[in-house]
Design a protein around this motif. Sequence first.
Motif, PDB file in Angstrom:
ATOM      1  N   SER A 120      31.120  15.121-100.860  1.00 26.21           N
ATOM      2  CA  SER A 120      30.904  16.349-101.628  1.00 26.21           C
ATOM      3  C   SER A 120      31.256  16.307-103.015  1.00 26.21           C
ATOM      4  O   SER A 120      32.198  15.699-103.529  1.00 26.21           O
ATOM      5  N   THR A 121      30.304  17.133-103.863  1.00 21.90           N
ATOM      6  CA  THR A 121      30.555  17.535-105.178  1.00 21.90           C
ATOM      7  C   THR A 121      31.242  18.684-105.280  1.00 21.90           C
ATOM      8  O   THR A 121      31.338  19.416-104.537  1.00 21.90           O
ATOM      9  N   LEU A 122      31.764  19.210-106.390  1.00 22.16           N
ATOM     10  CA  LEU A 122      32.500  20.339-106.665  1.00 22.16           C
ATOM     11  C   LEU A 122      31.193  21.383-106.733  1.00 22.16           C
ATOM     12  O   LEU A 122      31.415  22.726-106.079  1.00 22.16           O
ATOM     13  N   ALA A 123      30.058  21.015-107.174  1.00 20.38           N
ATOM     14  CA  ALA A 123      28.821  22.036-107.152  1.00 20.38           C
ATOM     15  C   ALA A 123      28.620  22.094-105.722  1.00 20.38           C
ATOM     16  O   ALA A 123      28.094  23.340-105.604  1.00 20.38           O
ATOM     17  N   GLU A 124      28.546  21.093-104.909  1.00 26.44           N
ATOM     18  CA  GLU A 124      28.158  21.488-103.291  1.00 26.44           C
ATOM     19  C   GLU A 124      29.146  22.350-102.708  1.00 26.44           C
ATOM     20  O   GLU A 124      28.883  23.283-101.962  1.00 26.44           O
ATOM     21  N   ALA A 125      30.662  22.090-103.089  1.00 25.14           N
ATOM     22  CA  ALA A 125      31.552  22.849-102.515  1.00 25.14           C
ATOM     23  C   ALA A 125      31.440  24.381-102.834  1.00 25.14           C
ATOM     24  O   ALA A 125      31.588  25.242-101.937  1.00 25.14           O
ATOM     25  N   ALA A 126      30.955  24.614-104.238  1.00 26.90           N
ATOM     26  CA  ALA A 126      30.916  25.873-104.752  1.00 26.90           C
ATOM     27  C   ALA A 126      29.964  26.442-103.871  1.00 26.90           C
ATOM     28  O   ALA A 126      29.797  27.915-103.602  1.00 26.90           O
ATOM     29  N   GLU A 127      28.737  26.081-103.869  1.00 31.62           N
ATOM     30  CA  GLU A 127      27.496  26.328-103.098  1.00 31.62           C
ATOM     31  C   GLU A 127      27.864  26.939-101.489  1.00 31.62           C
ATOM     32  O   GLU A 127      27.418  27.831-100.972  1.00 31.62           O
ATOM     33  N   GLY A 164      35.478  16.363-106.900  1.00 33.07           N
ATOM     34  CA  GLY A 164      35.278  16.341-108.247  1.00 33.07           C
ATOM     35  C   GLY A 164      34.865  14.901-108.801  1.00 33.07           C
ATOM     36  O   GLY A 164      34.124  14.566-109.548  1.00 33.07           O
ATOM     37  N   ILE A 165      35.558  13.934-108.060  1.00 32.65           N
ATOM     38  CA  ILE A 165      35.397  12.710-108.283  1.00 32.65           C
ATOM     39  C   ILE A 165      33.896  12.230-108.011  1.00 32.65           C
ATOM     40  O   ILE A 165      33.713  11.202-109.022  1.00 32.65           O
ATOM     41  N   ASN A 166      33.327  12.822-107.197  1.00 32.08           N
ATOM     42  CA  ASN A 166      31.743  12.412-107.120  1.00 32.08           C
ATOM     43  C   ASN A 166      30.940  12.937-108.315  1.00 32.08           C
ATOM     44  O   ASN A 166      29.717  12.456-108.552  1.00 32.08           O
ATOM     45  N   ASP A 167      31.440  14.101-108.754  1.00 24.03           N
ATOM     46  CA  ASP A 167      30.534  14.778-109.700  1.00 24.03           C
ATOM     47  C   ASP A 167      30.830  13.717-111.113  1.00 24.03           C
ATOM     48  O   ASP A 167      29.941  13.468-111.936  1.00 24.03           O
ATOM     49  N   MET A 168      31.974  13.418-111.460  1.00 22.99           N
ATOM     50  CA  MET A 168      32.117  12.691-112.742  1.00 22.99           C
ATOM     51  C   MET A 168      31.631  11.009-112.283  1.00 22.99           C
ATOM     52  O   MET A 168      31.623  10.354-113.283  1.00 22.99           O
ATOM     53  N   ALA A 169      31.510  10.553-111.084  1.00 26.37           N
ATOM     54  CA  ALA A 169      30.911   9.508-111.088  1.00 26.37           C
ATOM     55  C   ALA A 169      29.491   9.246-110.955  1.00 26.37           C
ATOM     56  O   ALA A 169      29.036   7.984-110.956  1.00 26.37           O
ATOM     57  N   SER A 170      28.932  10.373-111.146  1.00 25.11           N
ATOM     58  CA  SER A 170      27.327  10.352-111.062  1.00 25.11           C
ATOM     59  C   SER A 170      26.849   9.817-112.509  1.00 25.11           C
ATOM     60  O   SER A 170      27.780  10.019-113.484  1.00 25.11           O
ATOM     61  N   ALA A 171      25.868   9.115-112.393  1.00 22.96           N
ATOM     62  CA  ALA A 171      25.182   8.617-113.539  1.00 22.96           C
ATOM     63  C   ALA A 171      24.746   9.562-114.561  1.00 22.96           C
ATOM     64  O   ALA A 171      24.111  10.415-113.994  1.00 22.96           O
ATOM     65  N   ASP A 190      26.876  13.532-119.120  1.00 27.20           N
ATOM     66  CA  ASP A 190      26.938  14.304-120.444  1.00 27.20           C
ATOM     67  C   ASP A 190      27.117  15.845-119.994  1.00 27.20           C
ATOM     68  O   ASP A 190      27.862  16.403-120.619  1.00 27.20           O
ATOM     69  N   SER A 191      26.615  16.011-119.072  1.00 24.69           N
ATOM     70  CA  SER A 191      26.752  17.513-118.644  1.00 24.69           C
ATOM     71  C   SER A 191      27.751  17.649-117.583  1.00 24.69           C
ATOM     72  O   SER A 191      28.261  18.972-117.164  1.00 24.69           O
ATOM     73  N   GLY A 192      28.712  16.553-117.301  1.00 24.62           N
ATOM     74  CA  GLY A 192      29.759  16.714-116.392  1.00 24.62           C
ATOM     75  C   GLY A 192      30.813  17.818-116.632  1.00 24.62           C
ATOM     76  O   GLY A 192      30.956  18.842-115.716  1.00 24.62           O
ATOM     77  N   PRO A 193      31.267  17.750-117.653  1.00 20.24           N
ATOM     78  CA  PRO A 193      32.194  19.306-118.074  1.00 20.24           C
ATOM     79  C   PRO A 193      31.754  20.593-117.707  1.00 20.24           C
ATOM     80  O   PRO A 193      32.398  21.161-117.272  1.00 20.24           O
ATOM     81  N   VAL A 194      30.530  20.662-118.200  1.00 18.32           N
ATOM     82  CA  VAL A 194      29.980  22.040-118.222  1.00 18.32           C
ATOM     83  C   VAL A 194      29.637  22.219-116.609  1.00 18.32           C
ATOM     84  O   VAL A 194      30.156  23.321-116.133  1.00 18.32           O
ATOM     85  N   ARG A 195      29.249  21.320-115.865  1.00 14.89           N
ATOM     86  CA  ARG A 195      28.818  21.399-114.506  1.00 14.89           C
ATOM     87  C   ARG A 195      30.179  21.749-113.755  1.00 14.89           C
ATOM     88  O   ARG A 195      30.414  22.479-112.789  1.00 14.89           O
ATOM     89  N   LEU A 196      31.206  21.041-114.114  1.00 15.08           N
ATOM     90  CA  LEU A 196      32.592  21.012-113.553  1.00 15.08           C
ATOM     91  C   LEU A 196      33.203  22.502-113.760  1.00 15.08           C
ATOM     92  O   LEU A 196      33.564  23.188-112.761  1.00 15.08           O
ATOM     93  N   GLU A 197      33.163  23.113-114.814  1.00 14.55           N
ATOM     94  CA  GLU A 197      33.599  24.232-115.254  1.00 14.55           C
ATOM     95  C   GLU A 197      32.714  25.525-114.459  1.00 14.55           C
ATOM     96  O   GLU A 197      33.368  26.233-113.647  1.00 14.55           O
ATOM     97  N   ARG A 232      36.553   7.879-116.113  1.00 18.71           N
ATOM     98  CA  ARG A 232      36.094   8.922-115.492  1.00 18.71           C
ATOM     99  C   ARG A 232      37.185   9.784-114.742  1.00 18.71           C
ATOM    100  O   ARG A 232      37.306  11.010-115.079  1.00 18.71           O
ATOM    101  N   ALA A 233      38.041   9.017-114.097  1.00 16.58           N
ATOM    102  CA  ALA A 233      38.911   9.817-113.032  1.00 16.58           C
ATOM    103  C   ALA A 233      39.901  10.607-114.246  1.00 16.58           C
ATOM    104  O   ALA A 233      40.383  11.660-113.778  1.00 16.58           O
ATOM    105  N   SER A 234      40.290   9.797-114.972  1.00 17.86           N
ATOM    106  CA  SER A 234      41.493  10.244-116.074  1.00 17.86           C
ATOM    107  C   SER A 234      40.609  11.632-116.967  1.00 17.86           C
ATOM    108  O   SER A 234      41.467  12.517-116.945  1.00 17.86           O
TER     109      SER A 234
END
Length: 318
Positions: free
Chosen positions: A177-184, A203-210, A213-220, A262-264
């Motif tokens: 799961s990603t954070l986006a999927e958890a939110a949905e 969240g680790i799966n969000d940041m691990a995606s290829a 660039d939009s990771g922080p925005v999607r995360l927020e 990416r984890a950091s």
Amino acid sequence: MRLLPEKDRFSLNETRPHALFSFGTLLDERVQKTIFGQAVPQSPAALAGHATRPVRITDPEVIATSGLDVHLTLERRIGAEVEGAVLHLTDADLAAADDYEVDDYTRRRVRLSSGASAWAYLDARPLRSASRIVIVGDSIAYGRCDPQGGWAARLAVGHIATDETDNRVFNLAVPGSTLAEAAEQTPALLPARRPDTVMVAAGINDMASAGTDSGPVRLEESLEALAATALAYGARLVVVGPTWLDEDRAPVYEGLSFTHERASTLRENLRSWCAAHHIDHLDPWEPLRDRPDLLADGLHPTPEGHDALHRHLTGLAF
């Protein structure tokens, strides 16, 4: 504790944008005059799903201001309601209230019985007052590589043992799961379980995606959606993660790249967002840092790794 200077005190034309629910010493006019310079506007309010319990105060300034060495704090209880009032505060008032409250309390958003939201001072340990906890997240929260169910299962055992009648833990984490999927997915999961606390460990799966660039925005965006969902159900959001990983041994999946950098970055983004939005963040990084022996594959903890995570998180949250 500080007294507001005369120029910052209440005037009839002053904007008072902050609603702060209180049921204790902040309702005392003498306390308000000491903290804010004068009594502040307030209106009756109630907070459903909560009860109160006493907390002994040791800060001499707070004791001197309130005249009490025992204050009350909120704890979760289905069917209960705490009567109080909403204080209408300026930015400076809210800062002064933060300064007045001792470290046992932290300011968080709550949903009042009326349906409106307000600030309130809650127990600084986010799970100490919890009763019904829902966990959503990824494979680490799910407990992959541990037949005992990971840190979440250990947390459930201890939490339920303290109150077999009322305490519950629902681990709804899904590997990958990603954070986006958890939110949905989370809004549909909460009504039947009636949580007072939602823990999100993803969240680790969000940041691990290829192409991140939009990771922080999607995360927020995902965190904001989760915070709104938790508040709508009167639950407290607690964000957990990420864990330290061993990049040399981390698994390789199509389209995912688990790197230390990416984890950091994820860790710092989560910490910064939670601090800025007054959301609880539990950081599980340290127990596994530089301990590849506690990782089954460089990413997922071993049973011993989950033991270490559980002890660490328990120490932060209870």
